[in-house]
Design a protein around this motif. Sequence first.
Motif, PDB file in Angstrom:
ATOM      1  N   ALA A  26       3.729  -7.416   6.344  1.00  0.00           N
ATOM      2  CA  ALA A  26       3.766  -6.160   7.111  1.00  0.00           C
ATOM      3  C   ALA A  26       2.767  -6.199   8.259  1.00  0.00           C
ATOM      4  O   ALA A  26       3.045  -5.681   9.347  1.00  0.00           O
ATOM      5  CB  ALA A  26       3.466  -4.973   6.195  1.00  0.00           C
ATOM      6  N   LEU A  38       0.810   0.403   3.542  1.00  0.00           N
ATOM      7  CA  LEU A  38       1.517  -0.327   2.492  1.00  0.00           C
ATOM      8  C   LEU A  38       0.551  -0.709   1.372  1.00  0.00           C
ATOM      9  O   LEU A  38       0.885  -0.587   0.185  1.00  0.00           O
ATOM     10  CB  LEU A  38       2.184  -1.570   3.071  1.00  0.00           C
ATOM     11  CG  LEU A  38       3.122  -2.320   2.141  1.00  0.00           C
ATOM     12  CD1 LEU A  38       4.432  -1.556   2.004  1.00  0.00           C
ATOM     13  CD2 LEU A  38       3.386  -3.707   2.665  1.00  0.00           C
ATOM     14  N   PRO A  91       5.687   3.621   4.864  1.00  0.00           N
ATOM     15  CA  PRO A  91       5.088   2.382   4.331  1.00  0.00           C
ATOM     16  C   PRO A  91       4.309   2.604   3.035  1.00  0.00           C
ATOM     17  O   PRO A  91       4.320   1.752   2.146  1.00  0.00           O
ATOM     18  CB  PRO A  91       4.152   1.914   5.447  1.00  0.00           C
ATOM     19  CG  PRO A  91       4.622   2.588   6.668  1.00  0.00           C
ATOM     20  CD  PRO A  91       5.249   3.873   6.224  1.00  0.00           C
ATOM     21  N   GLY A  95       5.196   0.771  -0.368  1.00  0.00           N
ATOM     22  CA  GLY A  95       4.149   0.065  -1.105  1.00  0.00           C
ATOM     23  C   GLY A  95       4.080   0.518  -2.550  1.00  0.00           C
ATOM     24  O   GLY A  95       3.899  -0.288  -3.461  1.00  0.00           O
TER      25      GLY A  95
END
Length: 111
Positions: A26, A38, A91, A95
């Motif tokens: 990422a 994330l 994100p 995650g």
Amino acid sequence: MEDFRRLQQRLMQATLVVSAVAVPVAAIGFDGHVACSLLVGALAGVLYLRLLSRSVARLGGASRQVGRFQLVVPIILIVSAARFSQLDLLPAFVGFLLYKPALILQTVLDG
């Protein structure tokens, strides 16, 4: 019970490996802000998985149902992402869900 502990440990390791791969990807593919979000989500996912596994481990003894305390983790993550501009919601949520591919990976490796 020993088999459950080994499975729990392998699942936690697989989640950490998937997260350790996803965060740098990422960072390279997007930017540091997305990678940081994330990472925060992945850490929340690891915490969620740990709380869930502890709750499942207590089943059969004094407890007859899985506790609901681990459900607080995604709620805190979403509220934090909405409140703090340094944390992006998508994100962070992706995650958080990184434990799912780790679970699938562990199932495939065990099968």
